[in-house]
Scaffold this motif. Sequence first.
Motif, PDB file in Angstrom:
ATOM      1  N   LYS A  68       0.823  -1.214   0.000  1.00  0.00           N
ATOM      2  CA  LYS A  68       0.000   0.000   0.000  1.00  0.00           C
ATOM      3  C   LYS A  68       0.860   1.269   0.000  1.00  0.00           C
ATOM      4  N   GLU A  69       2.146   1.095   0.275  1.00  0.00           N
ATOM      5  CA  GLU A  69       3.000   2.286   0.269  1.00  0.00           C
ATOM      6  C   GLU A  69       3.564   2.588  -1.116  1.00  0.00           C
ATOM      7  N   CYS A  70       4.201   1.593  -1.725  1.00  0.00           N
ATOM      8  CA  CYS A  70       4.826   1.859  -3.028  1.00  0.00           C
ATOM      9  C   CYS A  70       3.955   1.414  -4.192  1.00  0.00           C
ATOM     10  N   CYS A 105       5.270  -4.118   1.403  1.00  0.00           N
ATOM     11  CA  CYS A 105       6.280  -5.052   0.915  1.00  0.00           C
ATOM     12  C   CYS A 105       7.483  -5.039   1.875  1.00  0.00           C
ATOM     13  N   ASP A 106       8.361  -6.006   1.694  1.00  0.00           N
ATOM     14  CA  ASP A 106       9.561  -6.090   2.541  1.00  0.00           C
ATOM     15  C   ASP A 106      10.335  -4.779   2.554  1.00  0.00           C
ATOM     16  N   HIS A 107      10.462  -4.242   1.374  1.00  0.00           N
ATOM     17  CA  HIS A 107      11.245  -3.035   1.171  1.00  0.00           C
ATOM     18  C   HIS A 107      10.697  -1.868   2.000  1.00  0.00           C
ATOM     19  N   CYS A 108       9.405  -1.617   1.876  1.00  0.00           N
ATOM     20  CA  CYS A 108       8.806  -0.490   2.585  1.00  0.00           C
ATOM     21  C   CYS A 108       8.671  -0.767   4.081  1.00  0.00           C
ATOM     22  N   ALA A 109       8.358  -2.022   4.412  1.00  0.00           N
ATOM     23  CA  ALA A 109       8.167  -2.367   5.821  1.00  0.00           C
ATOM     24  C   ALA A 109       9.461  -2.180   6.604  1.00  0.00           C
ATOM     25  N   GLU A 133      13.027   5.538   0.969  1.00  0.00           N
ATOM     26  CA  GLU A 133      13.109   6.901   1.493  1.00  0.00           C
ATOM     27  C   GLU A 133      11.939   7.775   1.089  1.00  0.00           C
ATOM     28  N   GLY A 134      11.097   7.247   0.249  1.00  0.00           N
ATOM     29  CA  GLY A 134       9.882   7.971  -0.074  1.00  0.00           C
ATOM     30  C   GLY A 134       9.977   8.897  -1.264  1.00  0.00           C
ATOM     31  N   VAL A 135      10.996   9.719  -1.309  1.00  0.00           N
ATOM     32  CA  VAL A 135      11.081  10.684  -2.405  1.00  0.00           C
ATOM     33  C   VAL A 135      11.971  10.150  -3.523  1.00  0.00           C
ATOM     34  N   PRO A 136      11.394   9.863  -4.672  1.00  0.00           N
ATOM     35  CA  PRO A 136      12.196   9.346  -5.767  1.00  0.00           C
ATOM     36  C   PRO A 136      13.115  10.419  -6.346  1.00  0.00           C
ATOM     37  N   LEU A 137      14.168   9.969  -6.995  1.00  0.00           N
ATOM     38  CA  LEU A 137      15.162  10.895  -7.543  1.00  0.00           C
ATOM     39  C   LEU A 137      14.566  11.912  -8.501  1.00  0.00           C
ATOM     40  N   TRP A 138      13.661  11.438  -9.353  1.00  0.00           N
ATOM     41  CA  TRP A 138      13.107  12.385 -10.334  1.00  0.00           C
ATOM     42  C   TRP A 138      12.390  13.533  -9.646  1.00  0.00           C
ATOM     43  N   GLY A 153      10.015   4.827 -13.140  1.00  0.00           N
ATOM     44  CA  GLY A 153      10.556   5.454 -11.950  1.00  0.00           C
ATOM     45  C   GLY A 153       9.779   5.026 -10.724  1.00  0.00           C
ATOM     46  N   ASP A 154      10.305   5.349  -9.569  1.00  0.00           N
ATOM     47  CA  ASP A 154       9.623   5.007  -8.327  1.00  0.00           C
ATOM     48  C   ASP A 154       8.289   5.729  -8.237  1.00  0.00           C
ATOM     49  N   LEU A 155       7.341   5.032  -7.703  1.00  0.00           N
ATOM     50  CA  LEU A 155       6.032   5.644  -7.483  1.00  0.00           C
ATOM     51  C   LEU A 155       6.071   6.451  -6.204  1.00  0.00           C
ATOM     52  N   VAL A 156       5.260   7.475  -6.158  1.00  0.00           N
ATOM     53  CA  VAL A 156       5.133   8.260  -4.935  1.00  0.00           C
ATOM     54  C   VAL A 156       3.669   8.415  -4.614  1.00  0.00           C
ATOM     55  N   PRO A 157       3.363   8.502  -3.335  1.00  0.00           N
ATOM     56  CA  PRO A 157       1.973   8.827  -2.992  1.00  0.00           C
ATOM     57  C   PRO A 157       1.689  10.210  -3.576  1.00  0.00           C
ATOM     58  N   ASP A 158       0.577  10.351  -4.292  1.00  0.00           N
ATOM     59  CA  ASP A 158       0.326  11.603  -4.977  1.00  0.00           C
ATOM     60  C   ASP A 158      -0.171  12.714  -4.049  1.00  0.00           C
ATOM     61  N   GLN A 159      -0.675  12.311  -2.902  1.00  0.00           N
ATOM     62  CA  GLN A 159      -1.251  13.337  -2.034  1.00  0.00           C
ATOM     63  C   GLN A 159      -0.301  13.695  -0.892  1.00  0.00           C
ATOM     64  N   LEU A 160       0.935  13.978  -1.211  1.00  0.00           N
ATOM     65  CA  LEU A 160       1.863  14.403  -0.163  1.00  0.00           C
ATOM     66  C   LEU A 160       1.830  15.921  -0.024  1.00  0.00           C
TER      67      LEU A 160
END
Length: 112
Positions: free
Chosen positions: A6-8, A29-33, A38-43, A105-112
């Motif tokens: 639910k995070e990524c 997922c394992d990664h997010c748990a 770090e939440g903020v993708p490079l792009w 690219g990495d997904l981000v929550p859109d409502q930050l």
Amino acid sequence: MRNLCKECGQRPVAINYYKEGKLFYRSKCDHCASGRNEGVPLWKKAGYKKKTACDKCGFTSKYIEQFNIFYVDGNPTNCRYTNLKTVCANCQRILHKLKLPWRQGDLVPDQL
Ligand SMILES: [Zn+2]
Ligand SMILES: [Zn+2]
């Protein structure tokens, strides 16, 4: 069916435990748990913003959830704007089929 994290939203959720023949999952997922994401993708750090139109087919939507960022040369550390494209979900499938080097690219929550 395993849910997506639910995070990524990219990786399947991690297995939590196994009991009486049933698997129980976490919501992430394992990664997010593990907090490694770090939440903020490079792009995003580079200042690129998702567009509301697809760079490939011109599809427009007011919902940016319908678009993802792609790295044209497949290199997720190359955040020059010429290397970044906003691509709609339809074109995303086509890109996959065409086997272009483009990498999502990495997904981000859109409502930050
Ligand atoms: Zn995740
Ligand atoms: Zn498109």
